[in-house]
Design a protein around this motif. Structure first.
Motif, PDB file in Angstrom:
ATOM      1  N   GLU A 179       0.835  -1.202   0.000  1.00 14.50           N
ATOM      2  CA  GLU A 179       0.000   0.000   0.000  1.00 14.50           C
ATOM      3  C   GLU A 179       0.871   1.254   0.000  1.00 14.50           C
ATOM      4  OE1 GLU A 179      -3.458   2.128   2.734  1.00 14.50           O
ATOM      5  OE2 GLU A 179      -3.060  -0.025   2.959  1.00 14.50           O
ATOM      6  N   ALA A 180       1.945   1.243   0.783  1.00 14.49           N
ATOM      7  CA  ALA A 180       2.846   2.393   0.835  1.00 14.49           C
ATOM      8  C   ALA A 180       3.473   2.659  -0.520  1.00 14.49           C
ATOM      9  CB  ALA A 180       3.936   2.157   1.886  1.00 14.49           C
ATOM     10  N   TYR A 181       3.863   1.603  -1.223  1.00 16.44           N
ATOM     11  CA  TYR A 181       4.504   1.803  -2.525  1.00 16.44           C
ATOM     12  C   TYR A 181       3.514   2.244  -3.597  1.00 16.44           C
ATOM     13  CZ  TYR A 181       9.361   0.829  -1.702  1.00 16.44           C
ATOM     14  OH  TYR A 181      10.671   0.949  -1.302  1.00 16.44           O
ATOM     15  N   ARG A 182       2.272   1.830  -3.480  1.00 16.28           N
ATOM     16  CA  ARG A 182       1.260   2.360  -4.404  1.00 16.28           C
ATOM     17  C   ARG A 182       1.071   3.858  -4.178  1.00 16.28           C
ATOM     18  NH1 ARG A 182      -1.261  -2.837  -3.522  1.00 16.28           N
ATOM     19  NH2 ARG A 182      -2.366  -2.022  -1.695  1.00 16.28           N
ATOM     20  N   SER A 183       1.030   4.262  -2.917  1.00 15.66           N
ATOM     21  CA  SER A 183       0.873   5.684  -2.605  1.00 15.66           C
ATOM     22  C   SER A 183       2.111   6.469  -3.016  1.00 15.66           C
ATOM     23  CB  SER A 183       0.616   5.860  -1.103  1.00 15.66           C
ATOM     24  OG  SER A 183      -0.584   5.233  -0.717  1.00 15.66           O
ATOM     25  N   ALA A 184       3.292   5.884  -2.820  1.00 16.69           N
ATOM     26  CA  ALA A 184       4.530   6.561  -3.199  1.00 16.69           C
ATOM     27  C   ALA A 184       4.588   6.770  -4.706  1.00 16.69           C
ATOM     28  CB  ALA A 184       5.736   5.749  -2.729  1.00 16.69           C
ATOM     29  N   ALA A 185       4.166   5.767  -5.467  1.00 20.87           N
ATOM     30  CA  ALA A 185       4.170   5.891  -6.928  1.00 20.87           C
ATOM     31  C   ALA A 185       3.205   6.980  -7.375  1.00 20.87           C
ATOM     32  CB  ALA A 185       3.797   4.552  -7.565  1.00 20.87           C
ATOM     33  N   ALA A 186       2.038   7.033  -6.734  1.00 15.66           N
ATOM     34  CA  ALA A 186       1.051   8.049  -7.104  1.00 15.66           C
ATOM     35  C   ALA A 186       1.559   9.453  -6.801  1.00 15.66           C
ATOM     36  CB  ALA A 186      -0.253   7.791  -6.364  1.00 15.66           C
ATOM     37  N   ALA A 187       2.406   9.563  -5.754  1.00 15.17           N
ATOM     38  CA  ALA A 187       2.937  10.862  -5.355  1.00 15.17           C
ATOM     39  C   ALA A 187       4.225  11.217  -6.080  1.00 15.17           C
ATOM     40  CB  ALA A 187       3.175  10.879  -3.840  1.00 15.17           C
ATOM     41  N   GLY A 188       4.732  10.302  -6.901  1.00 10.00           N
ATOM     42  CA  GLY A 188       5.997  10.538  -7.589  1.00 10.00           C
ATOM     43  C   GLY A 188       7.194  10.507  -6.663  1.00 10.00           C
ATOM     44  N   PHE A 189       7.061   9.784  -5.549  1.00  7.61           N
ATOM     45  CA  PHE A 189       8.121   9.722  -4.538  1.00  7.61           C
ATOM     46  C   PHE A 189       9.173   8.698  -4.946  1.00  7.61           C
ATOM     47  CE2 PHE A 189       9.914   7.791  -0.692  1.00  7.61           C
ATOM     48  CZ  PHE A 189      10.298   8.908   0.043  1.00  7.61           C
ATOM     49  N   ASP A 190      10.447   9.034  -4.757  1.00  6.76           N
ATOM     50  CA  ASP A 190      11.546   8.119  -5.071  1.00  6.76           C
ATOM     51  C   ASP A 190      12.530   8.155  -3.909  1.00  6.76           C
ATOM     52  OD1 ASP A 190      13.238   6.373  -6.312  1.00  6.76           O
ATOM     53  OD2 ASP A 190      13.989   7.782  -7.798  1.00  6.76           O
ATOM     54  N   GLY A 191      12.429   7.181  -3.015  1.00  5.53           N
ATOM     55  CA  GLY A 191      13.217   7.195  -1.789  1.00  5.53           C
ATOM     56  C   GLY A 191      14.576   6.547  -1.940  1.00  5.53           C
ATOM     57  N   THR A 192      15.420   6.778  -0.939  1.00  4.55           N
ATOM     58  CA  THR A 192      16.767   6.209  -0.949  1.00  4.55           C
ATOM     59  C   THR A 192      16.790   4.761  -0.499  1.00  4.55           C
ATOM     60  OG1 THR A 192      17.123   7.082   1.282  1.00  4.55           O
ATOM     61  CG2 THR A 192      17.864   8.441  -0.572  1.00  4.55           C
ATOM     62  N   ASP A 193      15.796   4.357   0.283  1.00  2.76           N
ATOM     63  CA  ASP A 193      15.694   2.960   0.693  1.00  2.76           C
ATOM     64  C   ASP A 193      14.235   2.634   0.971  1.00  2.76           C
ATOM     65  OD1 ASP A 193      15.186   4.156   3.127  1.00  2.76           O
ATOM     66  OD2 ASP A 193      16.850   3.216   4.191  1.00  2.76           O
ATOM     67  N   THR A 194      13.960   1.381   1.293  1.00  2.00           N
ATOM     68  CA  THR A 194      12.591   0.936   1.492  1.00  2.00           C
ATOM     69  C   THR A 194      11.933   1.638   2.665  1.00  2.00           C
ATOM     70  OG1 THR A 194      13.528  -1.220   0.896  1.00  2.00           O
ATOM     71  CG2 THR A 194      11.182  -1.151   1.384  1.00  2.00           C
ATOM     72  N   ALA A 195      12.704   1.823   3.739  1.00  2.94           N
ATOM     73  CA  ALA A 195      12.148   2.431   4.945  1.00  2.94           C
ATOM     74  C   ALA A 195      11.647   3.844   4.695  1.00  2.94           C
ATOM     75  CB  ALA A 195      13.203   2.435   6.056  1.00  2.94           C
ATOM     76  N   ALA A 196      12.267   4.567   3.778  1.00 10.65           N
ATOM     77  CA  ALA A 196      11.856   5.942   3.504  1.00 10.65           C
ATOM     78  C   ALA A 196      10.428   5.982   2.964  1.00 10.65           C
ATOM     79  CB  ALA A 196      12.818   6.588   2.512  1.00 10.65           C
ATOM     80  N   ALA A 197      10.115   5.114   2.022  1.00  9.55           N
ATOM     81  CA  ALA A 197       8.763   5.071   1.470  1.00  9.55           C
ATOM     82  C   ALA A 197       7.773   4.546   2.499  1.00  9.55           C
ATOM     83  CB  ALA A 197       8.740   4.197   0.215  1.00  9.55           C
ATOM     84  N   PHE A 198       8.170   3.517   3.251  1.00  6.41           N
ATOM     85  CA  PHE A 198       7.262   2.932   4.236  1.00  6.41           C
ATOM     86  C   PHE A 198       6.931   3.937   5.331  1.00  6.41           C
ATOM     87  CE2 PHE A 198       6.087   0.353   7.911  1.00  6.41           C
ATOM     88  CZ  PHE A 198       5.238  -0.585   7.348  1.00  6.41           C
ATOM     89  N   ALA A 199       7.949   4.638   5.846  1.00  4.01           N
ATOM     90  CA  ALA A 199       7.731   5.588   6.925  1.00  4.01           C
ATOM     91  C   ALA A 199       6.803   6.720   6.498  1.00  4.01           C
ATOM     92  CB  ALA A 199       9.066   6.150   7.403  1.00  4.01           C
ATOM     93  N   GLN A 200       6.893   7.123   5.243  1.00  9.99           N
ATOM     94  CA  GLN A 200       6.102   8.260   4.780  1.00  9.99           C
ATOM     95  C   GLN A 200       4.703   7.874   4.327  1.00  9.99           C
ATOM     96  OE1 GLN A 200       8.229  11.174   2.591  1.00  9.99           O
ATOM     97  NE2 GLN A 200       6.436  12.066   1.625  1.00  9.99           N
ATOM     98  N   PHE A 201       4.542   6.665   3.762  1.00  8.76           N
ATOM     99  CA  PHE A 201       3.279   6.346   3.107  1.00  8.76           C
ATOM    100  C   PHE A 201       2.527   5.155   3.705  1.00  8.76           C
ATOM    101  CE2 PHE A 201       5.729   8.594  -0.156  1.00  8.76           C
ATOM    102  CZ  PHE A 201       4.804   9.552  -0.557  1.00  8.76           C
ATOM    103  N   ALA A 202       3.091   4.441   4.656  1.00  9.57           N
ATOM    104  CA  ALA A 202       2.385   3.298   5.236  1.00  9.57           C
ATOM    105  C   ALA A 202       1.177   3.782   6.041  1.00  9.57           C
ATOM    106  CB  ALA A 202       3.315   2.487   6.128  1.00  9.57           C
ATOM    107  N   PRO A 203       0.134   2.972   6.137  1.00  9.37           N
ATOM    108  CA  PRO A 203      -1.037   3.356   6.938  1.00  9.37           C
ATOM    109  C   PRO A 203      -0.653   3.604   8.388  1.00  9.37           C
ATOM    110  CG  PRO A 203      -1.493   1.410   5.591  1.00  9.37           C
ATOM    111  CD  PRO A 203      -0.026   1.657   5.491  1.00  9.37           C
TER     112      PRO A 203
END
Length: 236
Positions: free
Chosen positions: A181-205
């Motif tokens: 779910e976090a990566y779907r939201s990150a893709a929709a936001a055009g987010f490109d993180g340095t590691d997995t935790a960056a996307a999870f911390a910002q976009f996970a429920p």
């Protein structure tokens, strides 16, 4: 008693060899008789409760990766997935491949590891997976030498006058459904993180947190030519 598989491990092998001075992907360079990548893949295959192990490769390198791994893994199964232009693209490709297993509940936790970190242990994989299962996410950390300067106007840090430097490495593990779910939201936001935790911390429920798992400094990443020599010594 065997452990029922409920976790998957993704090993990222879509980097380059430019900084080690190699013309080939650095994870294919030899390290004590095996390709660098093989060490991570073999370790992942030994982690209880893990199935499948996914290796993400660069476009056009599927045959090279398969040739490098086959003599080492034998009859054991590894899923090869083509990566993308960025780390996040490669992670997204792996998550797409795992999505059906996440949907049917057979994969509850996903760990993502750099194939250029050949020294991560089975125990470290187990610790991050267990912590992610309990809290939502987990990253290995180790304290770095030195202190960061502190803003003189800020309140004193507990136990000292500076902020300690902490290094973050892999494997990083996360509950599978929130990670997708976090990566779907990150893709929709055009987010490109340095590691997995960056996307999870910002976009996970809400309700998921990323916890630190202590790891030693020996979990080095092969980035420069001298790192191969260090890894050789540590493995011996």
């Amino acid at each position: 008693m065997t452990t029922a598989p409920t976790a998957a491990v993704v090993v990222l092998a879509a980097g380059s060899g430019s900084r080690v001075g190699a013309e080939v992907n650095k994870i294919l360079l030899p390290l004590r008789g095996r390709p660098v990548l093989a060490w991570s893949v073999l370790t992942a295959l030994e982690v209880p409760g893990v199935d499948p192990v996914v290796v993400v490769h660069r476009p056009g390198e599927r045959a090279d990766i398969g040739t490098a791994l086959l003599p080492v893994i034998g009859e054991r199964d590894v899923l090869l997935v083509e990566g993308g232009a960025t780390r996040q693209d490669s992670e997204q490709a792996a998550l797409a491949a795992l999505a059906p297993r996440v949907a049917d509940g057979s994969v509850e936790v996903i760990a993502i590891h750099d194939g250029a970190r050949p020294l991560a242990s089975v125990a470290l994989f187990e610790a991050t997976i267990a912590t992610a299962r309990e809290h939502g996410g987990a990253v290995p950390t180790h304290e770095l030498a030195g202190l960061l300067p502190r803003d003189p106007t800020a309140a004193p840090a507990p136990g000292g006058t500076g902020t300690r430097l902490v290094g973050v490495s892999t494997p990083q593990a996360f509950r599978a459904a929130p990670l997708l779910e976090a990566y779907r939201s990150a893709a929709a936001a055009g987010f490109d993180g340095t590691d997995t935790a960056a996307a999870f911390a910002q976009f996970a429920p809400a309700g998921h947190e990323v916890r630190a798992v202590p790891a030693g400094p020996g979990n080095l990443k092969v980035t420069f030519a001298e790192d191969l020599q260090v890894a050789e010594r540590l493995l011996s």
